[in-house]
Write an enzyme that holds these catalytic residues in place. Sequence first.
Site, PDB file in Angstrom:
ATOM      1  N   ASN A 266       0.868  -1.258  -0.031  1.00 59.00           N
ATOM      2  CA  ASN A 266       0.093  -0.319   0.073  1.00 59.00           C
ATOM      3  C   ASN A 266       0.908   0.999  -0.020  1.00 59.00           C
ATOM      4  OD1 ASN A 266      -2.616   1.159  -0.035  1.00 59.00           O
ATOM      5  ND2 ASN A 266      -2.354   1.759   2.081  1.00 59.00           N
ATOM      6  N   ASP A 365      13.823   2.866  -8.201  1.00 64.94           N
ATOM      7  CA  ASP A 365      15.412   2.508  -8.082  1.00 64.94           C
ATOM      8  C   ASP A 365      15.652   1.132  -8.387  1.00 64.94           C
ATOM      9  OD1 ASP A 365      16.946   4.797  -6.964  1.00 64.94           O
ATOM     10  OD2 ASP A 365      15.425   4.435  -5.429  1.00 64.94           O
ATOM     11  N   ALA A 799       8.050  23.791  17.704  1.00 60.42           N
ATOM     12  CA  ALA A 799       7.650  24.760  17.274  1.00 60.42           C
ATOM     13  C   ALA A 799       8.272  25.693  16.285  1.00 60.42           C
ATOM     14  CB  ALA A 799       6.877  25.672  18.644  1.00 60.42           C
ATOM     15  N   PHE A 800       9.370  26.158  17.139  1.00 66.31           N
ATOM     16  CA  PHE A 800      10.518  26.871  16.300  1.00 66.31           C
ATOM     17  C   PHE A 800      10.104  28.100  15.662  1.00 66.31           C
ATOM     18  CE2 PHE A 800      10.681  22.136  15.406  1.00 66.31           C
ATOM     19  CZ  PHE A 800      11.973  22.025  16.324  1.00 66.31           C
ATOM     20  N   SER A1082      14.901  33.065  22.521  1.00 64.89           N
ATOM     21  CA  SER A1082      16.233  32.340  23.238  1.00 64.89           C
ATOM     22  C   SER A1082      16.013  32.812  24.968  1.00 64.89           C
ATOM     23  CB  SER A1082      17.617  32.526  22.788  1.00 64.89           C
ATOM     24  OG  SER A1082      17.660  31.759  21.480  1.00 64.89           O
ATOM     25  N   GLN A1196      20.004  21.583  22.832  1.00 63.35           N
ATOM     26  CA  GLN A1196      19.648  22.623  22.078  1.00 63.35           C
ATOM     27  C   GLN A1196      20.632  22.991  20.927  1.00 63.35           C
ATOM     28  OE1 GLN A1196      16.710  24.517  22.358  1.00 63.35           O
ATOM     29  NE2 GLN A1196      16.345  22.688  22.971  1.00 63.35           N
ATOM     30  N   GLU A1263      18.237  29.535  20.015  1.00 62.60           N
ATOM     31  CA  GLU A1263      18.400  30.044  18.549  1.00 62.60           C
ATOM     32  C   GLU A1263      20.047  30.049  18.053  1.00 62.60           C
ATOM     33  OE1 GLU A1263      16.262  33.617  19.509  1.00 62.60           O
ATOM     34  OE2 GLU A1263      15.167  33.194  17.792  1.00 62.60           O
TER      35      GLU A1263
HETATM   36  C1  LIG Z   1       7.927   7.124   1.672  1.00 58.22           C
HETATM   37  C2  LIG Z   1       8.242   6.370   0.612  1.00 58.22           C
HETATM   38  C3  LIG Z   1       9.549   6.433  -0.135  1.00 58.22           C
HETATM   39  C4  LIG Z   1       9.792   5.389  -1.081  1.00 58.22           C
HETATM   40  N1  LIG Z   1      11.068   5.543  -1.628  1.00 58.22           N
HETATM   41  C5  LIG Z   1      11.303   4.904  -2.808  1.00 58.22           C
HETATM   42  C6  LIG Z   1      12.511   4.941  -3.316  1.00 58.22           C
HETATM   43  O1  LIG Z   1      13.494   5.646  -2.865  1.00 58.22           O
HETATM   44  N2  LIG Z   1      13.039   4.334  -4.531  1.00 58.22           N
HETATM   45  C7  LIG Z   1      11.738   3.370  -4.987  1.00 58.22           C
HETATM   46  O2  LIG Z   1      12.259   2.831  -6.069  1.00 58.22           O
HETATM   47  N3  LIG Z   1      10.804   3.513  -4.555  1.00 58.22           N
HETATM   48  C8  LIG Z   1      10.428   4.341  -3.392  1.00 58.22           C
HETATM   49  N4  LIG Z   1       9.016   4.182  -2.975  1.00 58.22           N
HETATM   50  C9  LIG Z   1       7.966   3.479  -3.634  1.00 58.22           C
HETATM   51  C10 LIG Z   1       8.013   2.032  -2.987  1.00 58.22           C
HETATM   52  O3  LIG Z   1       9.212   1.280  -3.539  1.00 58.22           O
HETATM   53  C11 LIG Z   1       6.850   1.378  -3.991  1.00 58.22           C
HETATM   54  O4  LIG Z   1       5.371   2.267  -3.606  1.00 58.22           O
HETATM   55  C12 LIG Z   1       6.324  -0.050  -3.680  1.00 58.22           C
HETATM   56  O5  LIG Z   1       7.563  -0.945  -4.108  1.00 58.22           O
HETATM   57  C13 LIG Z   1       5.233  -0.572  -4.238  1.00 58.22           C
HETATM   58  O6  LIG Z   1       4.910  -1.969  -3.576  1.00 58.22           O
HETATM   59  P1  LIG Z   1       3.752  -1.922  -2.651  1.00 58.22           P
HETATM   60  O7  LIG Z   1       3.562  -3.573  -2.422  1.00 58.22           O
HETATM   61  O8  LIG Z   1       3.626  -0.954  -1.727  1.00 58.22           O
HETATM   62  O9  LIG Z   1       2.450  -1.622  -3.747  1.00 58.22           O
HETATM   63  P2  LIG Z   1       1.062  -1.211  -3.690  1.00 58.22           P
HETATM   64  O10 LIG Z   1       0.609   0.286  -3.205  1.00 58.22           O
HETATM   65  O11 LIG Z   1       0.524  -2.207  -2.731  1.00 58.22           O
HETATM   66  O12 LIG Z   1       0.611  -1.401  -4.958  1.00 58.22           O
HETATM   67  C14 LIG Z   1       0.933  -0.740  -6.041  1.00 58.22           C
HETATM   68  C15 LIG Z   1       0.542  -1.043  -7.497  1.00 58.22           C
HETATM   69  O13 LIG Z   1       1.319  -2.172  -7.782  1.00 58.22           O
HETATM   70  C16 LIG Z   1       0.191  -3.211  -8.521  1.00 58.22           C
HETATM   71  N5  LIG Z   1       0.683  -4.321  -8.196  1.00 58.22           N
HETATM   72  C17 LIG Z   1       1.279  -4.800  -6.921  1.00 58.22           C
HETATM   73  N6  LIG Z   1       1.642  -6.191  -6.945  1.00 58.22           N
HETATM   74  C18 LIG Z   1       1.326  -6.428  -8.146  1.00 58.22           C
HETATM   75  C19 LIG Z   1       1.483  -7.845  -8.850  1.00 58.22           C
HETATM   76  N7  LIG Z   1       1.775  -8.545  -8.482  1.00 58.22           N
HETATM   77  N8  LIG Z   1       1.024  -7.936 -10.096  1.00 58.22           N
HETATM   78  C20 LIG Z   1       0.536  -7.033 -10.652  1.00 58.22           C
HETATM   79  N9  LIG Z   1       0.322  -5.637 -10.091  1.00 58.22           N
HETATM   80  C21 LIG Z   1       0.781  -5.512  -8.905  1.00 58.22           C
HETATM   81  C22 LIG Z   1      -1.016  -3.002  -7.897  1.00 58.22           C
HETATM   82  O14 LIG Z   1      -2.104  -2.999  -8.514  1.00 58.22           O
HETATM   83  C23 LIG Z   1      -1.015  -1.332  -7.632  1.00 58.22           C
HETATM   84  O15 LIG Z   1      -1.416  -0.685  -8.812  1.00 58.22           O
HETATM   85  C24 LIG Z   1       8.810   4.821  -1.812  1.00 58.22           C
HETATM   86  C25 LIG Z   1       7.485   4.786  -1.263  1.00 58.22           C
HETATM   87  C26 LIG Z   1       7.248   5.540  -0.199  1.00 58.22           C
HETATM   88  C27 LIG Z   1       5.761   5.582   0.342  1.00 58.22           C
END
Ligand SMILES: Cc1cc2nc3c(=O)[nH]c(=O)nc-3n(C[C@H](O)[C@H](O)[C@H](O)COP(=O)(O)OP(=O)(O)OC[C@H]3O[C@@H](n4cnc5c(N)ncnc54)[C@H](O)[C@@H]3O)c2cc1C
Length: 1331
Positions: A266, A365, A799-800, A1082, A1196, A1263
């Site tokens: 998610n 990535d 707060a800052f 401060s 601080q 500060e």
């Molecule tokens: C705070 C934050 C930082 C992040 N930093 C990075 C980063 O530095 N580099 C980077 O590359 N990513 C980064 N991400 C992204 C993260 O890696 C991806 O959101 C994550 O890998 C998605 O996987 P999920 O299981 O959470 O996907 P979900 O949100 O559960 O699903 C994502 C989508 O993938 C589809 N899906 C999932 N599994 C399948 C499957 N088996 N077959 C077909 N469709 C599928 C779903 O239908 C949906 O549309 C970051 C995300 C967040 C929130």
Amino acid sequence: MSAKKGDTLCVFINGKKVTEEHADPETMLLSFLRERLRLTGTKSGCGGGGCGACTVMVSRYQPATRTIVHFSANACLMPLCQLHGAAVTTVEGIGSSKTRIHPVQERIAKAHGSQCGFCTPGMVMSMYALLRNNPQPTIEDITQSLAGNLCRCTGYRPIVDGCRTFCQEANCCQANGGTNCCLSAENSTKEPEEEKPQLFDKDEFLPLDPTQELIFPPELILMAEASNPQRLTFYGERMTWVSPISLEELVQLRTRHPGAPLVIGNTNIGPDIKFKGALHPLVISPSRVKDLFEVCQTPEGVWVGAGCSLTEVRFLLEKMVPQFPEEKTELFRALIQQLGNLGSQQIRNVASLGGNIVSAYPNSDLNPVLAAGSCKVSVVSSEEKREVPLNQAFFVGFGKTILKPEEVIVSVFIPFSRKGEFVRALRQAPRKEASFATVTTGMRVYFSKDSRMVQDVSIYFGGMGPTTVHATKTCKGIMGRPWDEETLSRAYGVLLDELVLPPSAPGGKVDFRRSLTLSLLFKFNLDVLQKLKEMSVITDELPEKLLPLPRDIHPSLQEFQHVPKNQSDQDPVGRPMMHRSAISHATGEAVYCDDIPRVDGELFLVLVTSSRAHAKITGLDVSEALQLPGVVDVITAKDIPGKKARAMFGYEEELLAMNEVSCVGQMVCAVVADTKLHAKRGAAAIKISYEDLPDPVFTIEDAVEKSSFFEPLRMIERGNVTEALKTVDGVYEGEIRIGGQEHFYMETQSMLAVPVGEEMELNVYVSTQWPTLMQVAIAETLDIQYNRVTCHVKRLGGAFGGKVIKTSILASITSVAAWKTNRAVRCVLERGEDMLITGGRHPVLGKYKVGFMNDGRIVAADFQYYVNAGCAVDESVLVSEKILLHLDNTYNIPNLRGRSATCRTNLPSNTAFRGFGVPQSLLVVENMVNDVAMVLGRPAYQIREINMYKGPSVTHYKFEFSPENLLHCWEECKLRSEYSVRLRAVDQFNQLNRWKKRGMSIIPIKHGIAFAEGFLNQAAALVHIYKDGSVLVTHGGTEMGQGIHTKMQQVTSRELGIPTTKIYISETSTGTVPNSCLSGASFGTDANGMAVKNACEILYQRLEPIRLKNPKGSWESWVQEAFLDKISLSATGFFRGKDLYMDWDKMEGQPYFYFTYGVCCSEVELDCLTGDYRTVRTDIVFDIGRSLNPSVDIGQIEGAFTQGLGLYTLEELKFSPSGFLYTRGPSQYKIPAVCDMPLQFNVYLLPDSDNPHAIYSSKGIGEPALFLGSSVFFAIKDAVAAARSDSGLAGPFSLDSPATPEKACLACASPFIQKIPASRSGSFKPWALNI
Ligand SMILES: Cc1cc2nc3c(=O)[nH]c(=O)nc-3n(C[C@H](O)[C@H](O)[C@H](O)COP(=O)(O)OP(=O)(O)OC[C@H]3O[C@@H](n4cnc5c(N)ncnc54)[C@H](O)[C@@H]3O)c2cc1C
Ligand code: FES
Ligand code: FES
């Protein structure tokens, strides 16, 4: 709640079974914990996985391996429905002050790792989850676990030190709060010095005993092992959740509902729903479909289930690497490298491999590496099962792949590499960790046997277009050729032409991104050459081997003085005493505004803000909103019974816009509803129509051109600058721009207004630095007497400076809603709203003309400052004034002139922020000094020394002072940092390295303490002694992490001669201490400390006759006796500060009581190819008089330094050309994280310093240290200068703040940068404004 009955959700929370008949798929664990279960220890800081405040531990039983896995996760992104069958542990579940605190909680608290405490539960849980998996972690394990947990207060050093006590390697004394290292050879030969005081005593700590942890619920094991699992369905108000149990069922569901997303981690779907308003009537959770989690090794490689989390993938690969020859695991190792940097631990623990691939982020990535490594995916649908290569054809656009909507990725094939094949993953991100990359790449080359002839090559980039892109032409140009200089130089040219970004490309940084493609290829080249040489394929003389930047965090030193020998053991003043609420912070028991339980009938308020920067409001249609479920009312300016606008400096700021808006984000109206969700939906349904007004002003240049200023424009001069400039040896003109800064207090603006029900009385619980201002503002808005409004502040989550003026407007609006509906109303801004609405530090453009002599003396300096105030005056004129009052910093410049113009623009109004203009003022001054040094070809520290105040001195506003302690700090800092030895080492390093440079700087500060507006220098306190001897102290200061309550406890303890355990501080309230001044400048401890002291002295005097009568009696007996004797046991104390002033016409005044001094030396190592840098060491010497509490004061200093480091090197606010703030959360706006901590971070409090102007000879500290973060900026500039010198460039150059990797890299002017053709300015609209 849905009418449909779904399955019953079963989850264990802190060992207790929780069943939910109507689990709503839209409910995240965080709101379930906080709102349903009232477990408010888990905090909300961003709601998008970017801050770690909501970290919990999730445990699951895995039937296949019969193991229990524990992992940290962000509760804000964890759907409740995903947790069926899981056990969740929150901060409340691991320890409590009522029973037993957990060692993690204890150590973070006692090591002073908690200030405001809002981040603390998240820190505790990240560390706890690590220890559950690894009870003896390394320091690297710790920093990785904490990488996704932001703290805005501490600077991380004390948190890391507290956690470090769990490491085995921590046996060295230094690692545990010690000072003189027991392992140092030097120390072992010397007689032991007098033992130095320590910040904490690790011998006090409870041992970690894994047997005491909660056991995994056996019921969940039985559930997981059930032989006949069933599909689960949960129905919510708008969304249905289906969790199938077989692949077949999953495929069927997907066929029937091709638009329904699969939700695993998610981490993509969640933010889309939350921030972009995506709505999915059905989501499918494939978490129980075993096929998606299977791993299968083949002779060619490994198939990894697409549902596996990124952490699982990394572990799997790490396990496999040692089992195979190195040549087979090139791709594995590249992926491990990338997986170590992607997101945070919490994100990687839940985000799935398949999810990352399908999300097809432009800067994913993994995708460039998987594609370069010729990976493929196995997909199924009801029609077919096929294997699809992950290549250029796979990624078709932003968030799009060639997969059909009904297809499911079952697994991902990661092949072994072959002999002669090299794979690398490289990335550059705005912050080293927990940050999406700016550019990221996967590169693979395969050579013919024992030769440098390229048989195959594949190069993919992320961050260079709407999706992962392949450098096809570049690869073609390399294929079949020898890997040598000629091929590569041609390749850079082709790559540059191939990966073009339009100058206004989304995300900006166009030149930087283009240059990164070249420099990352160059890095790959250096690596490949090294490999070829190691394999004896080539014998060429190679350029330097590029080693990664250092990253090992060393134990650091925090030195302070013992209390005087004759001080009583019971007297806590001057001793490092833990923050009085640290344990409550760490256990999650500390109550913040939004943790206050719901009041009966309570409503939630959500603001509706302008989407235009400058426009007339032509219509406001609230009808649709009022029809929505739960919506109770819409509040507009017409509903305000009293003052509809707040006046400051003769300018009015409307609480809610009536006819016109002057920035995007201006508040127009507010929706109140029974729940936050309903109020949000109501707000989204409000329709505002606008008629744009011409020519909005955004930048300083626009404002200057249109003379758009807030009056008065200030000027100050001493000597005669114009004349002096005619007599000097040299004149130099320069300028520097300093970007703004978001407060990013971890607790967003929060308040709860509760009508008492009679006589217009209102209780307001609000997170503010100035309760009295809230009271006044609310009363005037409601047109009632001040005595009807009582404001209560228990604590603030930071707060800052940002919780004063803006909070008063928000509190006024909230109170109007409470008054109108006669119900309690709560308003808690989401992070994005907070960032959009409340403004921050003022961006400043500083220009200067300086005249100097060849011997280094600066004889004349003329400064012009332009301050971008935004659309309302707020405190901006005062900020402009403070800028001018600090023009001299620590330098005695005989002819000095400064002008400051407060620019009125159509941006959200900026406000007070720690330092209040000083950090901007001094950066310009120090940059000027640096330029003089560069022109003269001398080290900057010499120019600083030559010009520093010496002997009895007078500032440019005729304030007399002695700079003696400043000079002590300077000398001490040079000594402690081993400045001259290290300067030589830096030089040597730079001669040996072409692509990495080191830089060092030493920067002083002189900071004026107190309010120049004399009336603010007053404080009051109220101290009650109860009959049992316990004492309740109330004073006008608010506790926002700076430890003021702890210090007041110490003052009370000394004055009454009783232990701190008898002293309690419950809250700050306008009902107990009226007419208080704000906690800021401060000055909180100075003023309130004197008031508390005064109250205690009165009480002590009253008890004196009783004590004399019975000198051996106990405190309790005296108190009893006093009561029986009818002696009042309650007293108010008051502090009336000196009448400070500043006369701008005469250009003289006494605007401060005294100065706090400090000096900081920082050294950085800079990767000139990417602009990435690491602060390798920082030494700070600070004069804070006699510290009241060294642990609080050092906290601080470190915290402010780190905020300064963020300001000057990291934090960038980006506005669209139409004035809309892009950077509205931690994903886009990077504050320092644990990876930004100096690798060695030493702080020394200057010994033997006295200050007759403040309580017990202490000094204000909140500060001043912020500016010292600029030492990192100047160290980067020094490193850049060394790089430029290798490119044949000498003399002053421009580097604006923040010196982000982008700016540092571009300033290095490497050959790759020089290849990028400059975009013609004016020929395009840039993606972001340079405000
Ligand atoms: C705070 C934050 C930082 C992040 N930093 C990075 C980063 O530095 N580099 C980077 O590359 N990513 C980064 N991400 C992204 C993260 O890696 C991806 O959101 C994550 O890998 C998605 O996987 P999920 O299981 O959470 O996907 P979900 O949100 O559960 O699903 C994502 C989508 O993938 C589809 N899906 C999932 N599994 C399948 C499957 N088996 N077959 C077909 N469709 C599928 C779903 O239908 C949906 O549309 C970051 C995300 C967040 C929130
Ligand atoms: S609130 Fe969950 S990560 Fe910020
Ligand atoms: S203590 Fe970490 S955010 Fe305040």
